[in-house]
Write a protein that holds these residues in place. Structure first.
Motif, PDB file in Angstrom:
ATOM      1  N   LEU A 150      12.444   1.491  -8.951  1.00 29.05           N
ATOM      2  CA  LEU A 150      12.818   0.221  -8.340  1.00 29.05           C
ATOM      3  C   LEU A 150      11.827  -0.869  -8.729  1.00 29.05           C
ATOM      4  N   GLY A 151      10.531  -0.529  -8.701  1.00 28.70           N
ATOM      5  CA  GLY A 151       9.533  -1.507  -9.121  1.00 28.70           C
ATOM      6  C   GLY A 151       9.705  -1.909 -10.573  1.00 28.70           C
ATOM      7  N   GLY A 152      10.013  -0.938 -11.437  1.00 28.42           N
ATOM      8  CA  GLY A 152      10.249  -1.255 -12.838  1.00 28.42           C
ATOM      9  C   GLY A 152      11.438  -2.177 -13.035  1.00 28.42           C
ATOM     10  N   LEU A 153      12.504  -1.935 -12.284  1.00 23.52           N
ATOM     11  CA  LEU A 153      13.679  -2.804 -12.382  1.00 23.52           C
ATOM     12  C   LEU A 153      13.377  -4.219 -11.914  1.00 23.52           C
ATOM     13  N   VAL A 209       9.432   0.749 -19.296  1.00 24.94           N
ATOM     14  CA  VAL A 209       8.562   1.932 -19.311  1.00 24.94           C
ATOM     15  C   VAL A 209       8.452   2.531 -17.916  1.00 24.94           C
ATOM     16  N   LEU A 210       8.267   1.671 -16.917  1.00 28.28           N
ATOM     17  CA  LEU A 210       8.137   2.157 -15.541  1.00 28.28           C
ATOM     18  C   LEU A 210       9.454   2.718 -15.018  1.00 28.28           C
ATOM     19  N   THR A 211      10.562   2.113 -15.433  1.00 29.41           N
ATOM     20  CA  THR A 211      11.872   2.554 -14.954  1.00 29.41           C
ATOM     21  C   THR A 211      12.261   3.908 -15.531  1.00 29.41           C
ATOM     22  N   PHE A 212      11.976   4.124 -16.805  1.00 25.34           N
ATOM     23  CA  PHE A 212      12.441   5.336 -17.483  1.00 25.34           C
ATOM     24  C   PHE A 212      11.359   6.405 -17.626  1.00 25.34           C
ATOM     25  N   ALA A 213      10.200   6.180 -17.025  1.00 26.57           N
ATOM     26  CA  ALA A 213       9.163   7.222 -17.060  1.00 26.57           C
ATOM     27  C   ALA A 213       9.705   8.494 -16.408  1.00 26.57           C
ATOM     28  N   PRO A 214       9.463   9.660 -16.991  1.00 27.25           N
ATOM     29  CA  PRO A 214      10.048  10.895 -16.458  1.00 27.25           C
ATOM     30  C   PRO A 214       9.371  11.414 -15.198  1.00 27.25           C
ATOM     31  N   VAL A 216       0.838  -1.199   0.000  1.00 29.21           N
ATOM     32  CA  VAL A 216       0.000   0.000   0.000  1.00 29.21           C
ATOM     33  C   VAL A 216       0.873   1.249   0.000  1.00 29.21           C
ATOM     34  N   ALA A 217       2.034   1.156   0.641  1.00 29.04           N
ATOM     35  CA  ALA A 217       2.924   2.310   0.734  1.00 29.04           C
ATOM     36  C   ALA A 217       3.872   2.414  -0.442  1.00 29.04           C
ATOM     37  N   LEU A 218       4.338   1.281  -0.964  1.00 23.58           N
ATOM     38  CA  LEU A 218       5.388   1.286  -1.981  1.00 23.58           C
ATOM     39  C   LEU A 218       4.948   0.532  -3.231  1.00 23.58           C
ATOM     40  N   PHE A 219       5.080   1.173  -4.372  1.00 27.71           N
ATOM     41  CA  PHE A 219       4.830   0.497  -5.640  1.00 27.71           C
ATOM     42  C   PHE A 219       5.789  -0.672  -5.813  1.00 27.71           C
ATOM     43  N   TRP A 266      11.490  -5.803 -14.665  1.00 26.28           N
ATOM     44  CA  TRP A 266      12.314  -5.927 -15.860  1.00 26.28           C
ATOM     45  C   TRP A 266      13.323  -7.064 -15.747  1.00 26.28           C
ATOM     46  N   VAL A 267      14.067  -7.098 -14.626  1.00 30.90           N
ATOM     47  CA  VAL A 267      15.186  -8.035 -14.531  1.00 30.90           C
ATOM     48  C   VAL A 267      14.755  -9.398 -13.990  1.00 30.90           C
ATOM     49  N   PRO A 268      14.338  -9.542 -12.713  1.00 33.52           N
ATOM     50  CA  PRO A 268      13.971 -10.892 -12.254  1.00 33.52           C
ATOM     51  C   PRO A 268      12.807 -11.486 -13.033  1.00 33.52           C
ATOM     52  N   GLY A 269      11.776 -10.668 -13.312  1.00 30.49           N
ATOM     53  CA  GLY A 269      10.635 -11.195 -14.049  1.00 30.49           C
ATOM     54  C   GLY A 269      11.009 -11.636 -15.452  1.00 30.49           C
ATOM     55  N   GLY A 270      11.761 -10.797 -16.162  1.00 26.89           N
ATOM     56  CA  GLY A 270      12.168 -11.157 -17.510  1.00 26.89           C
ATOM     57  C   GLY A 270      13.074 -12.371 -17.545  1.00 26.89           C
TER      58      GLY A 270
END
Length: 246
Positions: free
Chosen positions: A214-217, A185-190, A72-75, A220-224
């Motif tokens: 951090l959520g995007g990474l 997309v989530l990692t590099f969103a401005p 709830v606090a952290l994406f 991206w990495v473990p999930g991919g």
């Protein structure tokens, strides 16, 4: 029944450091117990109960542990919870449940990969993501659609790696690519995309954009890597018939 103030998300109010609580929702614990009994009983005969129990334990950990409250606090914690569901619980359940082998056919595998991609991207759009914080029904629709589509996909990938290696290879690589693309997309969103975390990340030492990165990474990495790995496992059987050719 949970006693929450209006508009409190299913997993509770955003916790402060050291205050993340376990989810002791009796309805959820009862549902998990019933699901295990049904899968363990005659209805689930033919599956592998060792994998089933491991998958059930991972599912329970994702939903009952403080990770639920922390999401709830952290994406990034929401992404971590989904990683446990999608790349730990789902493949274990796919191995443990008695699922039809036709789910590993190329057509079914393509549908499974497409359905999982649709669910993953849809629930990480700002609108649907925010709706899960305002409605318990939408929250559970998210969790069940992600877990169900991932289990269907993993069954096709794991069975197909032996039966239809070319289809499993393509589906695994496509899934790794699309989940990695979402993570990028989530990692590099401005700017931060999720207003629900605008005021909840600073207490944990993150700016909202840093939490999103951090959520995007994580996605991206473990999930991919998980989906790319099962695709590469299918590469051996796919190449085997050609090994004896000049």
């Amino acid at each position: 029944m949970r006693e929450l103030v209006p508009d409190t998300p299913y997993c509770g109010a955003p916790p402060l450091p050291g205050g993340a609580a376990w989810n002791l929702d009796p309805w959820l614990m009862a549902a998990l117990a019933v699901a295990l009994l049904v899968a363990w009983g005659p209805a689930g005969r033919g599956g592998d109960r060792r994998w089933l129990l491991a998958g059930w334990a991972a599912l329970a950990a994702a939903l009952l542990s403080p990770l639920c409250n922390l999401s709830v606090a952290l994406f990034s914690a929401r992404v971590a919870q989904h990683l446990v569901l999608l790349v730990v619980a789902a493949p274990l359940l796919a191995l443990g449940l008695r699922l039809p082998r036709r789910a590993a056919s190329p057509g079914s595998l393509a549908l499974a990969a497409g359905g999982f991609a649709l669910a993953l991207w849809a629930w990480h759009l700002p609108g649907p993501y925010g709706a899960t914080f305002r409605s318990d029904a939408v929250y559970w629709l998210m969790q069940l659609s992600l877990l169900g589509s991932a289990t269907w996909l993993w069954h096709g990938l794991l069975i197909g790696a032996a039966a239809r290696p070319e289809a499993a290879l393509l589906a695994g690589l496509a899934t790794a690519a699309q989940s990695g693309a979402l993570g990028a997309v989530l990692t590099f969103a401005p700017r931060p995309l999720f207003a629900e975390h605008a005021a909840t990340t600073l207490a944990w030492g993150f700016l909202p954009l840093e939490d999103q990165q951090l959520g995007g990474l994580l996605m991206w990495v473990p999930g991919g890597i998980a989906f790319a790995a099962v695709a590469l496992l299918a590469l051996g059987p796919a190449l085997a018939p050609r090994a004896g050719r000049p």
